[in-house]
Design a protein around this motif. Structure first.
Motif, PDB file in Angstrom:
ATOM      1  N   LEU A  35       0.824  -1.207   0.000  1.00 55.99           N
ATOM      2  CA  LEU A  35       0.000   0.000   0.000  1.00 55.99           C
ATOM      3  C   LEU A  35       0.859   1.258   0.000  1.00 55.99           C
ATOM      4  O   LEU A  35       0.525   2.245  -0.661  1.00 55.99           O
ATOM      5  N   LYS A  36       1.966   1.225   0.729  1.00 56.64           N
ATOM      6  CA  LYS A  36       2.863   2.381   0.758  1.00 56.64           C
ATOM      7  C   LYS A  36       3.419   2.659  -0.634  1.00 56.64           C
ATOM      8  O   LYS A  36       3.479   3.808  -1.074  1.00 56.64           O
ATOM      9  N   LYS A  37       3.796   1.593  -1.365  1.00 56.13           N
ATOM     10  CA  LYS A  37       4.307   1.750  -2.725  1.00 56.13           C
ATOM     11  C   LYS A  37       3.255   2.349  -3.650  1.00 56.13           C
ATOM     12  O   LYS A  37       3.573   3.095  -4.566  1.00 56.13           O
ATOM     13  N   GLU A  38       1.984   2.003  -3.402  1.00 58.99           N
ATOM     14  CA  GLU A  38       0.884   2.509  -4.217  1.00 58.99           C
ATOM     15  C   GLU A  38       0.390   3.873  -3.743  1.00 58.99           C
ATOM     16  O   GLU A  38      -0.472   4.471  -4.378  1.00 58.99           O
ATOM     17  N   GLY A  39       0.906   4.348  -2.622  1.00 63.00           N
ATOM     18  CA  GLY A  39       0.497   5.640  -2.086  1.00 63.00           C
ATOM     19  C   GLY A  39      -0.898   5.630  -1.475  1.00 63.00           C
ATOM     20  O   GLY A  39      -1.571   6.658  -1.453  1.00 63.00           O
ATOM     21  N   LYS A  40      -1.318   4.457  -0.993  1.00 67.57           N
ATOM     22  CA  LYS A  40      -2.641   4.331  -0.392  1.00 67.57           C
ATOM     23  C   LYS A  40      -2.511   4.111   1.109  1.00 67.57           C
ATOM     24  O   LYS A  40      -1.529   3.549   1.580  1.00 67.57           O
ATOM     25  N   SER A  41      -3.536   4.525   1.828  1.00 65.81           N
ATOM     26  CA  SER A  41      -3.583   4.266   3.259  1.00 65.81           C
ATOM     27  C   SER A  41      -4.368   2.985   3.505  1.00 65.81           C
ATOM     28  O   SER A  41      -5.132   2.532   2.655  1.00 65.81           O
ATOM     29  N   ILE A  42      -4.186   2.415   4.677  1.00 65.58           N
ATOM     30  CA  ILE A  42      -4.939   1.220   5.039  1.00 65.58           C
ATOM     31  C   ILE A  42      -6.427   1.552   5.091  1.00 65.58           C
ATOM     32  O   ILE A  42      -7.260   0.763   4.650  1.00 65.58           O
ATOM     33  N   ALA A  43      -6.766   2.734   5.592  1.00 63.58           N
ATOM     34  CA  ALA A  43      -8.172   3.136   5.678  1.00 63.58           C
ATOM     35  C   ALA A  43      -8.812   3.210   4.290  1.00 63.58           C
ATOM     36  O   ALA A  43      -9.940   2.749   4.101  1.00 63.58           O
ATOM     37  N   SER A  44      -8.098   3.758   3.310  1.00 62.69           N
ATOM     38  CA  SER A  44      -8.674   3.838   1.961  1.00 62.69           C
ATOM     39  C   SER A  44      -8.798   2.450   1.341  1.00 62.69           C
ATOM     40  O   SER A  44      -9.764   2.164   0.632  1.00 62.69           O
TER      41      SER A  44
END
Length: 57
Positions: A35-44
């Motif tokens: 998720l960090k690589k994709e720039g997303k948060s766990i919440a999203s």
């Protein structure tokens, strides 16, 4: 202008709910890294997957 923390807490409580769960540590680390690589948060990610799950059922 100072922030009204109490008002912010009340707003967040009315708008959101907290979902907690324990998962395997290795799985969690892999998920967080991806998720960090994709720039997303766990919440999203949870929100996106919850919508998909609810739409198909």
């Amino acid at each position: 202008m100072s922030r009204n923390i109490q008002k912010e807490k009340e707003w967040a409580k009315a708008k959101y709910t907290r979902i907690l769960g324990d998962i395997d540590k290795e799985l969690a680390e892999q998920l967080k890294l991806k998720l960090k690589k994709e720039g997303k948060s766990i919440a999203s990610w949870i929100t996106d997957n919850a919508k998909k799950y609810l739409e198909k059922n």
